[in-house]
Scaffold this motif. Structure first.
Motif, PDB file in Angstrom:
ATOM      1  N   GLY A 100     -53.488 -18.725  19.020  1.00  0.00           N
ATOM      2  CA  GLY A 100     -53.035 -17.658  18.913  1.00  0.00           C
ATOM      3  C   GLY A 100     -53.960 -17.015  20.216  1.00  0.00           C
ATOM      4  O   GLY A 100     -54.536 -17.836  20.795  1.00  0.00           O
ATOM      5  N   GLU A 101     -53.228 -16.313  20.382  1.00  0.00           N
ATOM      6  CA  GLU A 101     -53.465 -15.428  21.862  1.00  0.00           C
ATOM      7  C   GLU A 101     -55.000 -14.319  21.415  1.00  0.00           C
ATOM      8  O   GLU A 101     -55.214 -14.036  22.527  1.00  0.00           O
ATOM      9  N   ARG A 102     -54.604 -14.253  20.913  1.00  0.00           N
ATOM     10  CA  ARG A 102     -55.399 -12.708  20.526  1.00  0.00           C
ATOM     11  C   ARG A 102     -57.086 -13.810  20.569  1.00  0.00           C
ATOM     12  O   ARG A 102     -56.745 -14.534  20.056  1.00  0.00           O
ATOM     13  N   GLU A 103     -57.897 -12.815  21.151  1.00  0.00           N
ATOM     14  CA  GLU A 103     -58.922 -13.101  20.863  1.00  0.00           C
ATOM     15  C   GLU A 103     -60.346 -13.109  19.740  1.00  0.00           C
ATOM     16  O   GLU A 103     -60.002 -11.295  20.052  1.00  0.00           O
ATOM     17  N   PHE A 104     -60.473 -13.672  19.833  1.00  0.00           N
ATOM     18  CA  PHE A 104     -61.742 -13.252  18.461  1.00  0.00           C
ATOM     19  C   PHE A 104     -63.725 -13.089  19.166  1.00  0.00           C
ATOM     20  O   PHE A 104     -63.719 -13.965  19.319  1.00  0.00           O
ATOM     21  N   ASP A 105     -63.703 -12.084  19.356  1.00  0.00           N
ATOM     22  CA  ASP A 105     -65.636 -12.212  19.849  1.00  0.00           C
ATOM     23  C   ASP A 105     -66.205 -12.235  19.457  1.00  0.00           C
ATOM     24  O   ASP A 105     -66.294 -11.329  17.981  1.00  0.00           O
ATOM     25  N   GLY A 106     -67.347 -13.149  19.105  1.00  0.00           N
ATOM     26  CA  GLY A 106     -68.935 -12.604  18.199  1.00  0.00           C
ATOM     27  C   GLY A 106     -68.475 -13.369  16.737  1.00  0.00           C
ATOM     28  O   GLY A 106     -67.425 -14.246  16.172  1.00  0.00           O
ATOM     29  N   PRO A 107     -69.249 -13.067  15.956  1.00  0.00           N
ATOM     30  CA  PRO A 107     -69.003 -13.271  14.715  1.00  0.00           C
ATOM     31  C   PRO A 107     -67.639 -12.924  13.769  1.00  0.00           C
ATOM     32  O   PRO A 107     -67.771 -11.413  14.114  1.00  0.00           O
ATOM     33  N   VAL A 108     -66.650 -13.867  13.329  1.00  0.00           N
ATOM     34  CA  VAL A 108     -65.601 -13.689  12.559  1.00  0.00           C
ATOM     35  C   VAL A 108     -65.288 -13.557  11.349  1.00  0.00           C
ATOM     36  O   VAL A 108     -66.022 -15.174  10.643  1.00  0.00           O
ATOM     37  N   THR A 109     -65.646 -13.094  10.422  1.00  0.00           N
ATOM     38  CA  THR A 109     -66.521 -13.793   8.660  1.00  0.00           C
ATOM     39  C   THR A 109     -64.551 -14.132   8.231  1.00  0.00           C
ATOM     40  O   THR A 109     -63.887 -13.337   7.602  1.00  0.00           O
ATOM     41  N   LEU A 110     -65.144 -15.187   7.986  1.00  0.00           N
ATOM     42  CA  LEU A 110     -63.198 -16.323   7.310  1.00  0.00           C
ATOM     43  C   LEU A 110     -64.256 -16.062   5.249  1.00  0.00           C
ATOM     44  O   LEU A 110     -63.947 -17.055   5.257  1.00  0.00           O
ATOM     45  N   THR A 111     -63.531 -15.193   4.933  1.00  0.00           N
ATOM     46  CA  THR A 111     -63.753 -15.551   3.081  1.00  0.00           C
ATOM     47  C   THR A 111     -62.255 -15.211   2.257  1.00  0.00           C
ATOM     48  O   THR A 111     -61.445 -15.346   2.877  1.00  0.00           O
ATOM     49  N   ALA A 112     -62.283 -15.484   0.896  1.00  0.00           N
ATOM     50  CA  ALA A 112     -61.412 -15.110   0.038  1.00  0.00           C
ATOM     51  C   ALA A 112     -61.928 -13.893  -0.568  1.00  0.00           C
ATOM     52  O   ALA A 112     -62.353 -13.151   0.528  1.00  0.00           O
ATOM     53  N   GLY A 113     -60.951 -13.836  -0.956  1.00  0.00           N
ATOM     54  CA  GLY A 113     -60.670 -11.955  -1.495  1.00  0.00           C
ATOM     55  C   GLY A 113     -61.758 -11.233  -2.220  1.00  0.00           C
ATOM     56  O   GLY A 113     -61.839 -10.206  -2.585  1.00  0.00           O
ATOM     57  N   GLU A 114     -62.071 -11.973  -3.025  1.00  0.00           N
ATOM     58  CA  GLU A 114     -63.395 -11.662  -3.746  1.00  0.00           C
ATOM     59  C   GLU A 114     -64.107 -12.346  -3.993  1.00  0.00           C
ATOM     60  O   GLU A 114     -64.641 -13.172  -3.752  1.00  0.00           O
ATOM     61  N   ALA A 115     -65.309 -12.251  -4.809  1.00  0.00           N
ATOM     62  CA  ALA A 115     -67.109 -12.162  -4.498  1.00  0.00           C
ATOM     63  C   ALA A 115     -67.007 -12.134  -6.169  1.00  0.00           C
ATOM     64  O   ALA A 115     -67.293 -11.354  -6.890  1.00  0.00           O
ATOM     65  N   VAL A 116     -67.806 -13.500  -7.140  1.00  0.00           N
ATOM     66  CA  VAL A 116     -67.528 -13.319  -8.477  1.00  0.00           C
ATOM     67  C   VAL A 116     -68.663 -14.375  -8.705  1.00  0.00           C
ATOM     68  O   VAL A 116     -69.328 -14.510  -7.482  1.00  0.00           O
TER      69      VAL A 116
END
Length: 275
Positions: A185-201
């Motif tokens: 992609g063209e969007r720049e993500f700087d530093g930490p990016v959190t990639l998780t599912a939508g819920e925590a159980v």
């Protein structure tokens, strides 16, 4: 050019596959220990070069011409991960990469009971000091890890494990696809990016009979079933970190990147879910 390390492994191999749906193969390179195992990429026009964190000279050559480099984190609990990651960062800088991306982990922290979280946090520190733009992909805890953490629960119908806490269990395949979207992609993500599912159980939320074992009791049980003690104690730190809420956060970023909701742990644990 986008160069990806660890491309013969499950995570970054899947990232390459998704990336090839988004950009021409001639824009993709892989840096792998064994080039023969990457023949399926070479046959499709991907540049394949030998490289490993243990061989900085080869690694720099494998990164030649890279605009972006995706570094996979070391998965060996006995390795000096930080030294290996430092070699990868230095090679990417020497090769002139504009941006370095790194497969980190949700809950990265120097004070975490979960040993890899300390390595991830320290590596992010090295990235911040590198002088190059960087992105840390803080992936949620991979849900396939449940198979080796929980033993024979599928056969017994009982989760017998130490006390836990909420975890945003995340599909490794979804994380790999998200990484590919960021790389292309063209969007720049700087530093930490959190990639998780939508819920925590918690394990108690899963609708499966739950038995809470004391930490040492669980370690002894794992060892009795053939798990090396060092590995059992390594796995125990996952439960300890979860009890502190280290893996409880959720973030909409992965869903936004995928254009759909990520797979849930309920999907995985269903009779047809599987690994």
């Amino acid at each position: 050019m986008i160069v990806i390390t660890g491309a013969t492994g499950a995570l970054n191999g899947a990232t390459v596959e998704h990336l090839l749906k988004l950009v021409p193969a001639e824009r993709v390179g892989v840096s792998v220990r064994d080039v023969a195992r990457a023949r399926h990429f070479a046959d499709r026009g991907v540049r394949v070069r030998q490289g490993s964190y243990e061989d900085p000279a080869a690694l720099r050559e494998s990164f030649e011409g890279a605009d972006q480099v995706l570094l996979v984190s070391s998965s060996d609990p006995r390795a000096d991960a930080l030294s290996l990651h430092r070699a990868g960062i230095e090679a990417a800088v020497a090769a002139g990469a504009r941006r370095i991306l790194y497969t980190s982990h949700q809950g990265a922290g120097l004070d975490s009971p979960f040993h890899p979280a300390r390595d991830h946090a320290a590596t992010e520190g090295l990235l911040a000091e590198s002088g190059v733009a960087w992105t840390s992909l803080r992936n949620g805890f991979y849900m396939h890890s449940l198979e080796w953490m929980l033993g024979s629960w599928r056969e017994t119908g009982v989760i017998a494990a130490p006390a836990d806490g909420p975890v945003s269990w995340t599909d490794r395949a979804d994380a790999a696809e998200g990484a590919a979207v960021i790389l292309a992609g063209e969007r720049e993500f700087d530093g930490p990016v959190t990639l998780t599912a939508g819920e925590a159980v918690t394990f108690g939320d899963l609708g499966i009979e739950r038995v809470v074992l004391e930490d040492e009791e669980w370690v002894a049980e794992r060892v009795a079933h053939g798990v090396p003690e060092f590995m059992a104690r390594f796995m125990l730190t996952t439960f300890q970190a979860a009890r502190e809420g280290r893996f409880a956060g959720v973030d909409p970023a992965l869903a936004e990147l995928l254009g759909r909701q990520p797979r849930t742990v309920a999907d995985y644990l269903s009779p047809r879910g599987g690994a």
